[in-house]
Design a protein around this motif. Structure first.
Motif, PDB file in Angstrom:
ATOM      1  N   UNK A 189      62.140  30.474  54.917  1.00 37.36           N
ATOM      2  CA  UNK A 189      63.223  31.435  55.102  1.00 37.36           C
ATOM      3  C   UNK A 189      62.888  32.328  56.290  1.00 37.36           C
ATOM      4  N   UNK A 190      63.853  32.487  57.214  1.00 40.92           N
ATOM      5  CA  UNK A 190      63.618  33.271  58.426  1.00 40.92           C
ATOM      6  C   UNK A 190      63.765  34.759  58.107  1.00 40.92           C
ATOM      7  N   UNK A 191      62.826  35.284  57.338  1.00 39.00           N
ATOM      8  CA  UNK A 191      62.860  36.672  56.905  1.00 39.00           C
ATOM      9  C   UNK A 191      61.476  37.284  57.051  1.00 39.00           C
ATOM     10  N   UNK A 192      61.469  38.607  57.238  1.00 39.14           N
ATOM     11  CA  UNK A 192      60.208  39.335  57.300  1.00 39.14           C
ATOM     12  C   UNK A 192      59.868  39.874  55.918  1.00 39.14           C
ATOM     13  N   UNK A 193      58.577  39.942  55.646  1.00 34.98           N
ATOM     14  CA  UNK A 193      58.095  40.482  54.379  1.00 34.98           C
ATOM     15  C   UNK A 193      56.596  40.690  54.493  1.00 34.98           C
ATOM     16  N   UNK A 194      55.939  40.630  53.383  1.00 32.19           N
ATOM     17  CA  UNK A 194      54.477  40.699  53.354  1.00 32.19           C
ATOM     18  C   UNK A 194      53.983  39.537  52.510  1.00 32.19           C
ATOM     19  N   UNK A 195      53.364  38.564  53.163  1.00 28.99           N
ATOM     20  CA  UNK A 195      52.924  37.336  52.502  1.00 28.99           C
ATOM     21  C   UNK A 195      51.414  37.329  52.366  1.00 28.99           C
ATOM     22  N   UNK A 196      50.871  37.460  51.160  1.00 28.59           N
ATOM     23  CA  UNK A 196      49.413  37.384  50.985  1.00 28.59           C
ATOM     24  C   UNK A 196      48.903  35.984  51.311  1.00 28.59           C
ATOM     25  N   UNK A 197      47.857  35.908  52.115  1.00 26.67           N
ATOM     26  CA  UNK A 197      47.233  34.639  52.456  1.00 26.67           C
ATOM     27  C   UNK A 197      45.843  34.512  51.849  1.00 26.67           C
ATOM     28  N   UNK A 198      45.160  35.618  51.676  1.00 18.03           N
ATOM     29  CA  UNK A 198      43.857  35.629  51.013  1.00 18.03           C
ATOM     30  C   UNK A 198      43.737  36.905  50.195  1.00 18.03           C
ATOM     31  N   UNK A 199      43.172  36.768  49.017  1.00 18.32           N
ATOM     32  CA  UNK A 199      42.890  37.931  48.168  1.00 18.32           C
ATOM     33  C   UNK A 199      41.894  37.468  47.114  1.00 18.32           C
ATOM     34  N   UNK A 200      40.604  37.527  47.458  1.00 24.18           N
ATOM     35  CA  UNK A 200      39.592  37.009  46.540  1.00 24.18           C
ATOM     36  C   UNK A 200      38.315  37.835  46.634  1.00 24.18           C
ATOM     37  N   UNK A 201      37.545  37.779  45.569  1.00 20.00           N
ATOM     38  CA  UNK A 201      36.234  38.404  45.532  1.00 20.00           C
ATOM     39  C   UNK A 201      35.163  37.347  45.380  1.00 20.00           C
ATOM     40  N   UNK A 202      33.923  37.690  45.745  1.00 21.55           N
ATOM     41  CA  UNK A 202      32.870  36.679  45.722  1.00 21.55           C
ATOM     42  C   UNK A 202      31.510  37.293  45.413  1.00 21.55           C
ATOM     43  N   UNK A 203      30.617  36.436  44.952  1.00 20.34           N
ATOM     44  CA  UNK A 203      29.186  36.688  44.818  1.00 20.34           C
ATOM     45  C   UNK A 203      28.478  35.574  45.569  1.00 20.34           C
ATOM     46  N   UNK A 204      27.483  35.908  46.391  1.00 21.16           N
ATOM     47  CA  UNK A 204      26.812  34.844  47.137  1.00 21.16           C
ATOM     48  C   UNK A 204      25.381  35.237  47.466  1.00 21.16           C
ATOM     49  N   UNK A 205      24.555  34.204  47.599  1.00 24.74           N
ATOM     50  CA  UNK A 205      23.214  34.342  48.163  1.00 24.74           C
ATOM     51  C   UNK A 205      22.952  33.099  49.007  1.00 24.74           C
ATOM     52  N   UNK A 206      21.721  32.829  49.326  1.00 28.61           N
ATOM     53  CA  UNK A 206      21.425  31.694  50.185  1.00 28.61           C
ATOM     54  C   UNK A 206      21.645  30.346  49.545  1.00 28.61           C
ATOM     55  N   UNK A 207      21.766  30.292  48.219  1.00 28.97           N
ATOM     56  CA  UNK A 207      21.884  29.015  47.517  1.00 28.97           C
ATOM     57  C   UNK A 207      23.213  28.819  46.796  1.00 28.97           C
ATOM     58  N   UNK A 208      23.888  29.925  46.422  1.00 28.07           N
ATOM     59  CA  UNK A 208      25.095  29.819  45.609  1.00 28.07           C
ATOM     60  C   UNK A 208      26.181  30.743  46.145  1.00 28.07           C
ATOM     61  N   UNK A 209      27.403  30.396  45.833  1.00 30.39           N
ATOM     62  CA  UNK A 209      28.543  31.279  46.104  1.00 30.39           C
ATOM     63  C   UNK A 209      29.583  31.070  45.004  1.00 30.39           C
ATOM     64  N   UNK A 210      30.040  32.155  44.413  1.00 38.15           N
ATOM     65  CA  UNK A 210      31.081  32.126  43.392  1.00 38.15           C
ATOM     66  C   UNK A 210      32.254  32.962  43.910  1.00 38.15           C
ATOM     67  N   UNK A 211      33.472  32.424  43.841  1.00 42.49           N
ATOM     68  CA  UNK A 211      34.629  33.145  44.360  1.00 42.49           C
ATOM     69  C   UNK A 211      35.842  32.871  43.477  1.00 42.49           C
ATOM     70  N   UNK A 212      36.716  33.872  43.363  1.00 40.89           N
ATOM     71  CA  UNK A 212      37.936  33.729  42.568  1.00 40.89           C
ATOM     72  C   UNK A 212      39.038  34.554  43.199  1.00 40.89           C
ATOM     73  N   UNK A 213      40.254  33.981  43.217  1.00 39.00           N
ATOM     74  CA  UNK A 213      41.405  34.665  43.788  1.00 39.00           C
ATOM     75  C   UNK A 213      42.214  33.722  44.656  1.00 39.00           C
ATOM     76  N   UNK A 214      43.021  34.274  45.541  1.00 39.56           N
ATOM     77  CA  UNK A 214      43.853  33.494  46.447  1.00 39.56           C
ATOM     78  C   UNK A 214      43.004  33.052  47.639  1.00 39.56           C
ATOM     79  N   UNK A 215      42.817  31.735  47.781  1.00 37.32           N
ATOM     80  CA  UNK A 215      41.899  31.201  48.786  1.00 37.32           C
ATOM     81  C   UNK A 215      42.458  29.919  49.402  1.00 37.32           C
ATOM     82  N   UNK A 216      41.924  29.496  50.570  1.00 36.17           N
ATOM     83  CA  UNK A 216      42.279  28.177  51.114  1.00 36.17           C
ATOM     84  C   UNK A 216      41.817  27.075  50.175  1.00 36.17           C
ATOM     85  N   UNK A 217      42.551  25.964  50.185  1.00 35.04           N
ATOM     86  CA  UNK A 217      42.185  24.833  49.331  1.00 35.04           C
ATOM     87  C   UNK A 217      40.817  24.272  49.699  1.00 35.04           C
TER      88      UNK A 217
END
Length: 470
Positions: A189-217
């Motif tokens: 739709x040719x309309x303006x708005x606010x489209x969320x593309x990313x919204x996630x939180x994470x935990x990470x170190x050198x060996x692991x990463x855990x993330x949840x929320x709106x993310x790329x596939x």
């Protein structure tokens, strides 16, 4: 003069009168005609610069016993030297702070960094694209003699982002990312708005990463370097954005190699691109995505932009969707996909990247030319496709060009009348990063879209883009 200012002046005069009364019988030094002005060397100000009437400097300083300005106490001279030495350091600190400002939140353990980009796009097309200013594919060809050339101007790619850094939990770093732009939902739709593309939180170190929320596939994570927001979605590039939870495991066989395993569960029916996907629903189960990747070579870049010169991956997705026609029928379609991605910086200036995929019911992943199911039988549509890109930096960090091709080809027998049979595009662009904050670019595209029982269409497009980053 306002009542407040008058009251302040009266209070200052009373304080001065009290101090003068307390010094009766004591020989006072002569008062300079510049009462109310502090010595430049004492305050770091220029001679003649007014001091606030509440400042105590003219009155708190010890009386001067000599008549010459050179006859100053040793302590005052030391103070002047210290203050003068501090000035360059303070100026440098303020300059560095102004270059990159990090906002401190109410909780001192969290810090917020914000930024974004203002993007202006101008599109010229000889054949009408879907959608205006966001070319996924072309509309069916018109009757002979009917004009279909279009012009679109848009600033919907303008984006805002926020990076949040939190306290450590054990040896895990914590943080979050939020990113949105001025597209509405849905994108076509040719309309303006606010489209969320990313919204996630994470935990990470050198060996692991855990993330949840709106993310790329997780499935086929690469994107070509093109100017349109569509990044060849519906033209061979699969992998969009959806809500998901993922686990990543990093293994380092050596200092110059890394193996990454990623597993996640995700939303089966996001409507990011097209609201028509709502005709179907999930079948009570999440989609499951996974990827295994091998990266070789030394890390280049910093932070999230750090990359190794060579990376290859294989990924997959499985799931189900359900389509119900009230009082008539209900069809469950299997979702599956297998993909492979490759990125290789052959030299500092030249490289290649691309993806291929095959699968079924992948419309919400950008496959099948955004078609999940047959519009009559509601069964899943099989499709295959991919894209490739060759890039060259003509001038390091300034001028670069990207040339490539993408194709999306659903299985003909899976489609109903009027659905899209094939979509392909060739592109070539030239991007000039004038500074780190300002860039301009131009891109030429030849696109061709084929339909069942409708006229095919093809045409040339040109896009000009100006972008300011902050």
């Amino acid at each position: 003069m306002t009542p407040r200012v008058r009251a302040c002046c009266v209070a200052a005069l009373l304080v001065y009168a009290v101090r003068s009364t307390a010094q009766v019988g004591v020989e006072s030094p002569p008062v300079s005609p510049n009462v109310g002005y502090a010595p430049a060397a004492t305050t770091g100000q220029q001679t003649g610069m007014a001091v606030s009437p509440f400042a105590s400097t003219p009155f708190a300083a010890p009386p001067v016993t000599g008549n010459s300005e050179n006859e100053k106490p040793d302590s005052q001279e030391k103070q002047e030297l210290v203050e003068q030495a501090k000035l360059p350091t303070i100026e440098e600190s303020v300059t560095e702070l102004s270059k990159k400002l990090t906002v401190t939140l109410l909780d001192d353990n969290f810090k917020l960094t914000v930024g974004g980009a203002i993007t202006a796009d101008f599109f010229f097309n000889s054949a009408r694209p879907v959608a205006p200013g966001t070319p996924y594919y072309l509309t069916p060809g018109p009757v002979s003699g009917i004009r279909q050339n279009t012009f679109d101007a848009s600033a919907r790619q303008t984006a805002l982002f926020a990076l949040i850094t939190g306290p450590k939990i054990g040896d895990f770093e914590t943080g979050a990312q939020v990113r949105a732009n001025l597209y509405s939902n849905p994108i076509i739709a040719d309309q303006y708005g606010l489209l969320p593309l990313q919204a996630f939180g994470y935990l990470k170190n050198g060996d692991w990463r855990f993330a949840a929320g709106l993310q790329p596939d997780i499935f086929n994570p690469l994107n070509p370097t093109v100017l349109p927001f569509t990044v060849l979605i519906a033209t061979g590039n699969t992998g969009l954005i959806r809500s998901q939870a993922r686990i990543e495991r990093f293994i380092h066989p050596s200092d110059e190699s890394q193996v990454t395993f990623t597993l996640g569960v995700s939303e089966p029916i996001p409507t990011l691109v097209d609201d028509e996907f709502r005709i179907s629903e999930d079948n009570g189960w999440p989609n499951v995505e996974g990827r295994a990747g091998l990266a070789l070579g030394p890390l280049v870049g910093e932070g999230q932009d750090a990359r190794r010169p060579f990376e290859i991956g294989i990924s997959g997705v499985i799931g189900q969707i359900r389509t119900t026609v009230p009082a008539q029928t209900q069809v469950v379609a299997s979702v599956w996909g297998l993909g492979s991605d490759l990125r290789w910086a052959i030299t500092n200036r030249f490289g290649v990247q691309g993806e291929v995929y095959v699968g079924q019911t992948l419309g919400t992943y950008g496959g099948g030319i955004l078609q999940d199911i047959n519009s009559v039988t509601f069964r899943g549509v099989h499709s295959a496709g991919g894209w490739c890109e060759v890039y060259c930096y003509l001038c390091p960090d300034k001028l670069h060009s990207h040339i490539g091709y993408g194709i999306d080809d659903p299985l003909d027998r899976d489609l109903a009348l009027g659905q899209r049979l094939r979509n392909e595009a060739y592109f070539a662009n030239l991007i000039w990063d004038v500074t780190q904050a300002f860039r301009v670019g131009g891109e030429v595209t030849y696109r061709k879209t084929a339909y069942t029982m409708l006229r095919n269409n093809d045409g040339v497009g040109f896009q000009f883009q100006v972008q300011w980053k902050f």
